[in-house]
Design a protein around this motif. Sequence first.
Motif, PDB file in Angstrom:
ATOM      1  N   GLY A 282       0.818  -1.212   0.000  1.00 40.87           N
ATOM      2  CA  GLY A 282       0.000   0.000   0.000  1.00 40.87           C
ATOM      3  C   GLY A 282       0.847   1.254   0.000  1.00 40.87           C
ATOM      4  N   ARG A 283       0.197   2.359   0.292  1.00 36.89           N
ATOM      5  CA  ARG A 283       0.871   3.644   0.299  1.00 36.89           C
ATOM      6  C   ARG A 283       1.998   3.673   1.330  1.00 36.89           C
ATOM      7  NH1 ARG A 283      -2.903   8.435  -0.750  1.00 36.89           N
ATOM      8  NH2 ARG A 283      -4.029   7.629   1.047  1.00 36.89           N
ATOM      9  N   GLY A 284       1.901   2.808   2.340  1.00 35.73           N
ATOM     10  CA  GLY A 284       2.935   2.738   3.364  1.00 35.73           C
ATOM     11  C   GLY A 284       4.321   2.430   2.811  1.00 35.73           C
TER      12      GLY A 284
ATOM     13  N   ALA B 126      -1.831  -4.688  -4.889  1.00 35.15           N
ATOM     14  CA  ALA B 126      -1.614  -3.335  -4.381  1.00 35.15           C
ATOM     15  C   ALA B 126      -2.944  -2.701  -3.994  1.00 35.15           C
ATOM     16  CB  ALA B 126      -0.933  -2.483  -5.444  1.00 35.15           C
ATOM     17  N   SER B 127      -2.847  -1.680  -3.149  1.00 37.80           N
ATOM     18  CA  SER B 127      -4.037  -0.879  -2.849  1.00 37.80           C
ATOM     19  C   SER B 127      -4.200   0.165  -3.948  1.00 37.80           C
ATOM     20  CB  SER B 127      -3.876  -0.165  -1.515  1.00 37.80           C
ATOM     21  OG  SER B 127      -2.890   0.859  -1.647  1.00 37.80           O
ATOM     22  N   ARG B 128      -5.360   0.802  -3.996  1.00 37.80           N
ATOM     23  CA  ARG B 128      -5.562   1.824  -5.010  1.00 37.80           C
ATOM     24  C   ARG B 128      -4.636   3.015  -4.780  1.00 37.80           C
ATOM     25  NH1 ARG B 128     -11.255   4.275  -7.126  1.00 37.80           N
ATOM     26  NH2 ARG B 128     -11.130   5.840  -5.514  1.00 37.80           N
ATOM     27  N   ALA B 129      -4.388   3.333  -3.492  1.00 37.53           N
ATOM     28  CA  ALA B 129      -3.497   4.457  -3.220  1.00 37.53           C
ATOM     29  C   ALA B 129      -2.107   4.195  -3.790  1.00 37.53           C
ATOM     30  CB  ALA B 129      -3.435   4.709  -1.715  1.00 37.53           C
TER      31      ALA B 129
ATOM     32  N   LEU C  40      -2.792  -4.522 -10.920  1.00 42.09           N
ATOM     33  CA  LEU C  40      -2.473  -5.177  -9.654  1.00 42.09           C
ATOM     34  C   LEU C  40      -3.428  -4.751  -8.531  1.00 42.09           C
ATOM     35  CD1 LEU C  40       1.436  -5.051  -9.631  1.00 42.09           C
ATOM     36  CD2 LEU C  40      -0.115  -6.753 -10.598  1.00 42.09           C
ATOM     37  N   GLN C  41      -4.287  -3.792  -8.803  1.00 36.30           N
ATOM     38  CA  GLN C  41      -5.162  -3.278  -7.732  1.00 36.30           C
ATOM     39  C   GLN C  41      -6.125  -4.336  -7.225  1.00 36.30           C
ATOM     40  OE1 GLN C  41      -6.792   0.667  -8.246  1.00 36.30           O
ATOM     41  NE2 GLN C  41      -8.754  -0.008  -7.452  1.00 36.30           N
ATOM     42  N   VAL C  42      -6.144  -4.500  -5.917  1.00 39.83           N
ATOM     43  CA  VAL C  42      -7.071  -5.411  -5.255  1.00 39.83           C
ATOM     44  C   VAL C  42      -8.171  -4.563  -4.609  1.00 39.83           C
ATOM     45  CG1 VAL C  42      -7.321  -7.009  -3.311  1.00 39.83           C
ATOM     46  CG2 VAL C  42      -5.332  -7.174  -4.827  1.00 39.83           C
ATOM     47  N   GLY C  43      -9.403  -4.984  -4.747  1.00 44.52           N
ATOM     48  CA  GLY C  43     -10.461  -4.269  -4.044  1.00 44.52           C
ATOM     49  C   GLY C  43     -11.728  -4.080  -4.841  1.00 44.52           C
ATOM     50  N   GLN C  44     -12.565  -3.238  -4.292  1.00 45.12           N
ATOM     51  CA  GLN C  44     -13.872  -2.918  -4.850  1.00 45.12           C
ATOM     52  C   GLN C  44     -13.846  -2.692  -6.355  1.00 45.12           C
ATOM     53  OE1 GLN C  44     -17.207  -1.959  -3.209  1.00 45.12           O
ATOM     54  NE2 GLN C  44     -17.504  -2.424  -5.382  1.00 45.12           N
ATOM     55  N   THR C  45     -12.892  -1.889  -6.800  1.00 46.41           N
ATOM     56  CA  THR C  45     -12.835  -1.569  -8.221  1.00 46.41           C
ATOM     57  C   THR C  45     -11.597  -2.183  -8.873  1.00 46.41           C
ATOM     58  OG1 THR C  45     -11.893   0.557  -7.591  1.00 46.41           O
ATOM     59  CG2 THR C  45     -14.216   0.524  -8.100  1.00 46.41           C
ATOM     60  N   GLY C  46     -10.989  -3.127  -8.186  1.00 48.55           N
ATOM     61  CA  GLY C  46      -9.866  -3.862  -8.752  1.00 48.55           C
ATOM     62  C   GLY C  46     -10.241  -5.331  -8.805  1.00 48.55           C
TER      63      GLY C  46
ATOM     64  N   ILE D 223      -0.867  -1.225   4.280  1.00 46.33           N
ATOM     65  CA  ILE D 223      -2.217  -0.960   3.768  1.00 46.33           C
ATOM     66  C   ILE D 223      -3.135  -0.705   4.963  1.00 46.33           C
ATOM     67  CG2 ILE D 223      -4.225  -2.058   2.672  1.00 46.33           C
ATOM     68  CD1 ILE D 223      -2.297  -3.456   0.771  1.00 46.33           C
ATOM     69  N   SER D 224      -3.913   0.387   4.908  1.00 54.98           N
ATOM     70  CA  SER D 224      -4.726   0.733   6.075  1.00 54.98           C
ATOM     71  C   SER D 224      -5.953  -0.157   6.219  1.00 54.98           C
ATOM     72  CB  SER D 224      -5.157   2.201   5.999  1.00 54.98           C
ATOM     73  OG  SER D 224      -5.947   2.417   4.847  1.00 54.98           O
ATOM     74  N   GLY D 225      -6.463  -0.674   5.097  1.00 55.50           N
ATOM     75  CA  GLY D 225      -7.650  -1.527   5.178  1.00 55.50           C
ATOM     76  C   GLY D 225      -8.935  -0.747   5.017  1.00 55.50           C
TER      77      GLY D 225
ATOM     78  N   ILE E 274     -12.475   0.253   3.559  1.00 57.71           N
ATOM     79  CA  ILE E 274     -13.577  -0.663   3.277  1.00 57.71           C
ATOM     80  C   ILE E 274     -13.546  -1.149   1.825  1.00 57.71           C
ATOM     81  CG2 ILE E 274     -15.252   1.171   2.695  1.00 57.71           C
ATOM     82  CD1 ILE E 274     -17.263  -0.302   4.480  1.00 57.71           C
ATOM     83  N   GLN E 275     -13.114  -0.271   0.896  1.00 57.13           N
ATOM     84  CA  GLN E 275     -13.086  -0.677  -0.518  1.00 57.13           C
ATOM     85  C   GLN E 275     -11.942  -1.643  -0.800  1.00 57.13           C
ATOM     86  OE1 GLN E 275     -12.880   2.541   0.451  1.00 57.13           O
ATOM     87  NE2 GLN E 275     -14.696   3.626  -0.291  1.00 57.13           N
ATOM     88  N   HIS E 276     -10.884  -1.596  -0.017  1.00 56.62           N
ATOM     89  CA  HIS E 276      -9.819  -2.585  -0.181  1.00 56.62           C
ATOM     90  C   HIS E 276     -10.274  -3.932   0.390  1.00 56.62           C
ATOM     91  CE1 HIS E 276      -5.745  -3.942  -1.017  1.00 56.62           C
ATOM     92  NE2 HIS E 276      -5.826  -4.602   0.118  1.00 56.62           N
ATOM     93  N   LEU E 277     -10.883  -3.881   1.574  1.00 60.09           N
ATOM     94  CA  LEU E 277     -11.355  -5.118   2.206  1.00 60.09           C
ATOM     95  C   LEU E 277     -12.344  -5.853   1.296  1.00 60.09           C
ATOM     96  CD1 LEU E 277     -11.912  -4.028   5.930  1.00 60.09           C
ATOM     97  CD2 LEU E 277      -9.806  -4.657   4.743  1.00 60.09           C
TER      98      LEU E 277
ATOM     99  N   ILE F 130       0.725  -6.036   8.133  1.00 61.69           N
ATOM    100  CA  ILE F 130       1.863  -5.352   8.754  1.00 61.69           C
ATOM    101  C   ILE F 130       1.631  -3.857   8.568  1.00 61.69           C
ATOM    102  CG2 ILE F 130       4.374  -5.043   8.755  1.00 61.69           C
ATOM    103  CD1 ILE F 130       4.496  -7.819   7.298  1.00 61.69           C
ATOM    104  N   ASN F 131       1.489  -3.143   9.698  1.00 61.46           N
ATOM    105  CA  ASN F 131       1.158  -1.713   9.626  1.00 61.46           C
ATOM    106  C   ASN F 131       1.617  -1.066  10.920  1.00 61.46           C
ATOM    107  OD1 ASN F 131      -0.386   0.828   9.766  1.00 61.46           O
ATOM    108  ND2 ASN F 131      -1.440   0.015   7.957  1.00 61.46           N
ATOM    109  N   LYS F 132       2.150   0.153  10.819  1.00 61.16           N
ATOM    110  CA  LYS F 132       2.682   0.759  12.051  1.00 61.16           C
ATOM    111  C   LYS F 132       1.610   1.429  12.897  1.00 61.16           C
ATOM    112  CE  LYS F 132       4.178   5.111   9.900  1.00 61.16           C
ATOM    113  NZ  LYS F 132       5.336   5.843   9.372  1.00 61.16           N
TER     114      LYS F 132
ATOM    115  N   GLY G 209       4.016  -2.532  13.494  1.00 65.14           N
ATOM    116  CA  GLY G 209       5.441  -2.265  13.418  1.00 65.14           C
ATOM    117  C   GLY G 209       5.814  -1.633  12.098  1.00 65.14           C
ATOM    118  N   ASP G 210       7.085  -1.282  11.985  1.00 62.60           N
ATOM    119  CA  ASP G 210       7.564  -0.643  10.755  1.00 62.60           C
ATOM    120  C   ASP G 210       7.840  -1.723   9.715  1.00 62.60           C
ATOM    121  OD1 ASP G 210       8.990   0.605   8.710  1.00 62.60           O
ATOM    122  OD2 ASP G 210       9.848   2.078  10.095  1.00 62.60           O
ATOM    123  N   LEU G 211       7.173  -1.599   8.591  1.00 60.00           N
ATOM    124  CA  LEU G 211       7.313  -2.637   7.570  1.00 60.00           C
ATOM    125  C   LEU G 211       8.745  -2.760   7.069  1.00 60.00           C
ATOM    126  CD1 LEU G 211       7.428  -1.586   4.262  1.00 60.00           C
ATOM    127  CD2 LEU G 211       5.277  -0.600   5.009  1.00 60.00           C
ATOM    128  N   PHE G 212       9.512  -1.660   7.155  1.00 60.31           N
ATOM    129  CA  PHE G 212      10.882  -1.694   6.631  1.00 60.31           C
ATOM    130  C   PHE G 212      11.840  -2.456   7.552  1.00 60.31           C
ATOM    131  CE2 PHE G 212       8.987   2.013   4.511  1.00 60.31           C
ATOM    132  CZ  PHE G 212       9.149   1.600   3.199  1.00 60.31           C
TER     133      PHE G 212
END
Lengths: 318, 259
Positions: free
Chosen positions: A204-206, A229-232, A243-249, A262-264, A266-269, A281-283, A299-302
């Motif tokens: 995701g954008r992260g 990937a997320s739309r962001a 590669l977009q996963v989700g409502q419109t992917g 990825i924040s999660g 509703i459209q990604h879920l 994995i998200n901080k 945690g930090d994904l990196f």
Amino acid sequence: MSQVLVLVELAGGKPAESTRELLAAAAVLGEPAAVVASGSAKELAAELGRLGAETVYASSAEGADSLLVTPQVAALAAAVEAAQPSAVIVGSSPDSREAGARLAVRVGGAYQSDVIGLEADGTVAQQAFGGAFNITASAAKGIPVISLRSNSIDGAAAAASGTLVQLDVSGDTAPTTEIVSRHQQTAASERPSLKAANIVVSGGRGLGSKEKFVLVEELADLLGAALGASRAAVDAGYCEHNLQVGQTGTTVSPNLYIAVGISGAIQHLAGMQSSKTIVAINKDENSPIFDIADFGIVGDLFTVVPQFMDAVKARKNG
Amino acid sequence: MIKIAVLVKEVPDTWSDRRIDPGTKRVDRDGDVVIDEINEKAVEAALQVKESGGGEVTAVTMGPKNALDAVRKALAMGADAGIHIIDEALGGSDALQTSAALAAALGSRGFDLVIAGNESTDGRTAAVPAMLAERLGLSQATFLRTLTVKDGTVTGERMTDDGHVEVRASLPALVSVTEQIAEARFPNFKGIMAAKKKPVETLGLAELGIAAGDAGGANSWSVVETVAAKPPREGGTIIKDDGTAGQKLADYLASAKLI
Ligand SMILES: Cc1cc2nc3c(=O)[nH]c(=O)nc-3n(C[C@H](O)[C@H](O)[C@H](O)COP(=O)(O)OP(=O)(O)OC[C@H]3O[C@@H](n4cnc5c(N)ncnc54)[C@H](O)[C@@H]3O)c2cc1C
Ligand SMILES: Nc1ncnc2c1ncn2[C@@H]1O[C@H](COP(=O)(O)O)[C@@H](O)[C@H]1O
């Protein structure tokens, strides 16, 4: 037993990967028969027979592979006329879905979209709102024209004779759209496809930048996973839109889905919540992705992802 | 000057808690509804075609009373006129019936170009545009992420699962666009005021020439038999990284035989 037609997509002149599953689905409803627009039908027929087609209907209309959707509709319509099938099954690519939709109009069929399961009596299973609702439906009238989501049916149809029947589609006058050129993503071909993969790793954008997005690509390759990937992330140009996963992917339901940065929303879920196991994995511990995660790491994904990759490599070698 | 029809649909807001009514087995449209985002983009595409070569844009919707808001939004963005297909008897239409009603409304009006979204966020069938092209005998150039209309020809890039193809069709044509097509403009105050004076035609079964025995959920080709909400997911294990989380994740996945 009545015939059940399957629209075969071609990839490099050969039946596409989806063909096995479509013929297996046809076998649930009746006697599988394949329909191909164009091609050197003789070799195809043998191959389609091995995959379970008792009959192979082929239309070798001129230029079928340089026209969009209409040659497939013409072939299907002629095959419906010849076979009087009890159902028609098409795949879930835009080409196949649209061919099925047009066929339903042309022959008087009940179009059933994005089917994820089917029974011998013709009942189909579908989902709504990204898996939030499970639905069963059936055709009230006309021939059911079923678009099957890939990875829905296990197994294969028993090998059959693959008897070739040539179709005449010269009467088809539908206005056409020309395919001027084809462009395949180079990286895409080496990874499993999103729709069919056992494991999906999505970023995701992260990830923060296109350069750093490489980290999820490496993770995907290490696990033999498809990349999502997320739309962001797509909008930010980290990766291709397919590669977009989700409502419109793409909607995916792999055995394992790993959401990285990825924040999660509703459209990604809506495109991945029916995955069997979900890792996030998200901080930010308040990210909604954790509400549906089976295993979540705040945690930090990196730092987490490289350590995870080392651990996986150690297991592989050890 | 080309005549453009753009198909817009009012859908449950994707940010809201969307449901299927277990009683009617139809999408619950009583909650928050908005013009589908993909249709704002379709309107934007239509306006850009108009701006590049001249034209007239008509926004067309089929749906209950509040579907008119989708048309109003299109008018506020800059569309010139609207058509609202509305009839009690059309409730519960499936994609085949929707495309038949849209075809009846568009049929004799001489549109050169019909623009739709590639897929709605409620039905997600991606079927209405293809069905409409079939019914109206239009060239079908769908799932486009770019669109150029010039000298009576439509060209664009069509998305595929692993890349794209470039396509070309002659007008009259039906196009559907993907969300990559363009960012939709925001209507300004002037646009919103002007929209109130723009003509919107209302069509029902009689005007469309659709027989009552073909219309609506009672006569649909497909019937929904059962609807069940999926049980919520069980809560999982959430850990804070203490420097070993990557290792723990590997252990977890290995013990679940996922890697
Ligand atoms: C009609 C409509 C359709 C849509 N369709 C889709 C769709 O199909 N698919 C889709 O994905 N979205 C879709 N969206 C968009 C959706 O609403 C969200 O905007 C999008 O999913 C957000 O993507 P993201 O989670 O990558 O970005 P963000 O929401 O910005 O989240 C980034 C996350 O990364 C985390 N992060 C940042 N840095 C780090 C780090 N170093 N380590 C760990 N974590 C970090 C942050 O805490 C944050 O939670 C749609 C929206 C609409 C309105
Ligand atoms: N009821 C409707 N009214 C107007 N346009 C519609 C309607 N249903 C579908 N469409 C158009 O068809 C596109 C694809 O919808 P669907 O086939 O339902 O996924 C939408 O984005 C609209 O442009």
